[in-house]
Design a protein around this motif. Structure first.
Motif, PDB file in Angstrom:
ATOM      1  N   ARG A 117       0.846  -1.192   0.000  1.00  0.00           N
ATOM      2  CA  ARG A 117       0.000   0.000   0.000  1.00  0.00           C
ATOM      3  C   ARG A 117       0.886   1.248   0.000  1.00  0.00           C
ATOM      4  O   ARG A 117       1.997   1.250   0.534  1.00  0.00           O
ATOM      5  N   ILE A 118       0.368   2.289  -0.614  1.00  0.00           N
ATOM      6  CA  ILE A 118       1.122   3.530  -0.717  1.00  0.00           C
ATOM      7  C   ILE A 118       0.145   4.702  -0.773  1.00  0.00           C
ATOM      8  O   ILE A 118      -0.933   4.589  -1.360  1.00  0.00           O
ATOM      9  N   ARG A 119       0.519   5.787  -0.122  1.00  0.00           N
ATOM     10  CA  ARG A 119      -0.298   6.990  -0.158  1.00  0.00           C
ATOM     11  C   ARG A 119       0.584   8.159  -0.601  1.00  0.00           C
ATOM     12  O   ARG A 119       1.700   8.327  -0.097  1.00  0.00           O
ATOM     13  N   ILE A 120       0.085   8.951  -1.546  1.00  0.00           N
ATOM     14  CA  ILE A 120       0.832  10.084  -2.063  1.00  0.00           C
ATOM     15  C   ILE A 120      -0.092  11.303  -2.123  1.00  0.00           C
ATOM     16  O   ILE A 120      -1.134  11.253  -2.774  1.00  0.00           O
ATOM     17  N   VAL A 121       0.294  12.346  -1.428  1.00  0.00           N
ATOM     18  CA  VAL A 121      -0.373  13.640  -1.570  1.00  0.00           C
ATOM     19  C   VAL A 121       0.492  14.440  -2.527  1.00  0.00           C
ATOM     20  O   VAL A 121       1.638  14.779  -2.211  1.00  0.00           O
ATOM     21  N   GLU A 122      -0.038  14.712  -3.729  1.00  0.00           N
ATOM     22  CA  GLU A 122       0.831  15.176  -4.791  1.00  0.00           C
ATOM     23  C   GLU A 122       0.209  16.302  -5.610  1.00  0.00           C
ATOM     24  O   GLU A 122      -1.015  16.444  -5.687  1.00  0.00           O
ATOM     25  N   THR A 123       1.096  17.065  -6.225  1.00  0.00           N
ATOM     26  CA  THR A 123       0.705  18.061  -7.211  1.00  0.00           C
ATOM     27  C   THR A 123       1.312  17.646  -8.543  1.00  0.00           C
ATOM     28  O   THR A 123       2.522  17.403  -8.631  1.00  0.00           O
ATOM     29  N   ILE A 124       0.473  17.558  -9.570  1.00  0.00           N
ATOM     30  CA  ILE A 124       0.908  17.106 -10.884  1.00  0.00           C
ATOM     31  C   ILE A 124       0.728  18.246 -11.878  1.00  0.00           C
ATOM     32  O   ILE A 124      -0.357  18.826 -11.978  1.00  0.00           O
ATOM     33  N   ASP A 125       1.793  18.556 -12.590  1.00  0.00           N
ATOM     34  CA  ASP A 125       1.743  19.558 -13.655  1.00  0.00           C
ATOM     35  C   ASP A 125       1.818  18.836 -14.992  1.00  0.00           C
ATOM     36  O   ASP A 125       2.822  18.186 -15.293  1.00  0.00           O
ATOM     37  N   VAL A 126       0.744  18.941 -15.774  1.00  0.00           N
ATOM     38  CA  VAL A 126       0.698  18.347 -17.110  1.00  0.00           C
ATOM     39  C   VAL A 126       0.479  19.478 -18.097  1.00  0.00           C
ATOM     40  O   VAL A 126      -0.620  20.035 -18.189  1.00  0.00           O
ATOM     41  N   GLY A 127       1.533  19.854 -18.829  1.00  0.00           N
ATOM     42  CA  GLY A 127       1.435  21.032 -19.679  1.00  0.00           C
ATOM     43  C   GLY A 127       1.205  22.266 -18.830  1.00  0.00           C
ATOM     44  O   GLY A 127       1.964  22.556 -17.896  1.00  0.00           O
ATOM     45  N   SER A 128       0.123  22.979 -19.096  1.00  0.00           N
ATOM     46  CA  SER A 128      -0.211  24.180 -18.326  1.00  0.00           C
ATOM     47  C   SER A 128      -1.232  23.897 -17.225  1.00  0.00           C
ATOM     48  O   SER A 128      -1.638  24.796 -16.494  1.00  0.00           O
ATOM     49  N   GLU A 129      -1.649  22.646 -17.087  1.00  0.00           N
ATOM     50  CA  GLU A 129      -2.665  22.272 -16.096  1.00  0.00           C
ATOM     51  C   GLU A 129      -2.010  21.747 -14.825  1.00  0.00           C
ATOM     52  O   GLU A 129      -1.049  20.985 -14.873  1.00  0.00           O
TER      53      GLU A 129
END
Length: 213
Positions: free
Chosen positions: A54-66
């Motif tokens: 099990r794994i938990r990730i609180v993340e911010t993802i930048d895809v292009g300009s989004e």
């Protein structure tokens, strides 16, 4: 006499072959992931448990300009992943279709030796790492080539670079790792992701779902 000498040399060579170290089964820390071909970067904090997959990730993802901000809890033994959108406050529950991927050194990995990050010329100016690589097979039967590094002392992951024709280069880095899980409840889904009945039984229900018996 020659046979005895030959056996001694073989024994020395075998003894000198590097062996994979064993990473801690539970740790927490920060990660940074980037893929130039996909034009995507990810930064976040993760809690990792290879004992119960099990794994938990609180993340911010930048895809292009989004920019996407999510809290992801993946319970591989239960084949359930909860994705909580930190902006819309909506939770999505979906099936996990890919197998668990360990951040430790894989049994069939090939050693590429050791090296210092920084310098070995003076004390406290470098970090000794061990380097291993090989191939990873995806559920789609596509093969990823990878090279990973781990600390020589403690066997904590430092980085992993993967490459495929389809996905390009992906570089995953680990920072500020601490061994162990500070809060066991981190592997219980958010209230917004559960029904009232599930939330009332969350400790018992998800303890059974994520632990092996």
């Amino acid at each position: 006499m020659f046979t005895i000498l030959l056996l001694c040399l073989v024994g020395i060579a075998v003894a000198q072959q590097p062996r994979p170290c064993t990473s801690p089964s539970q740790w927490e820390g920060r990660i940074f992931d980037s893929n130039e071909k996909q034009k995507a970067t990810l930064r976040g904090r993760t809690s990792y448990d290879s004992t119960y997959h099990r794994i938990r990730i609180v993340e911010t993802i930048d895809v292009g300009s989004e920019e996407i901000a999510v809290d992801v809890l993946a319970l591989y033994d239960a084949n359930i992943e909860f994705v909580y959108d930190l902006k819309s406050h909506n939770c999505t529950r979906r099936e996990i279709i890919q197998p668990w991927r360990d951040f430790g050194i894989l049994p069939d990995a090939r050693s590429y030796g050791e090296a210092y990050i920084g310098s070995s010329a003076r004390p406290d100016t470098g970090l000794l790492i061990t380097i291993w690589g090989g191939n990873l097979t995806l559920p789609t039967n596509e093969t990823l080539r990878y090279v990973g590094t781990w600390t020589h002392q403690g066997c904590l992951p430092v980085s992993r670079t993967t490459y495929s024709e389809k996905y390009g280069n992906e570089i995953l880095s680990f920072y500020d790792l601490t061994v162990g899980i500070s809060d066991p409840n981190v592997f219980i889904p958010r209230r917004e992701c559960l029904t009232e009945q599930e939330y009332a039984m969350r400790n018992t229900l998800f303890d059974k779902l994520t632990k092996k018996h």
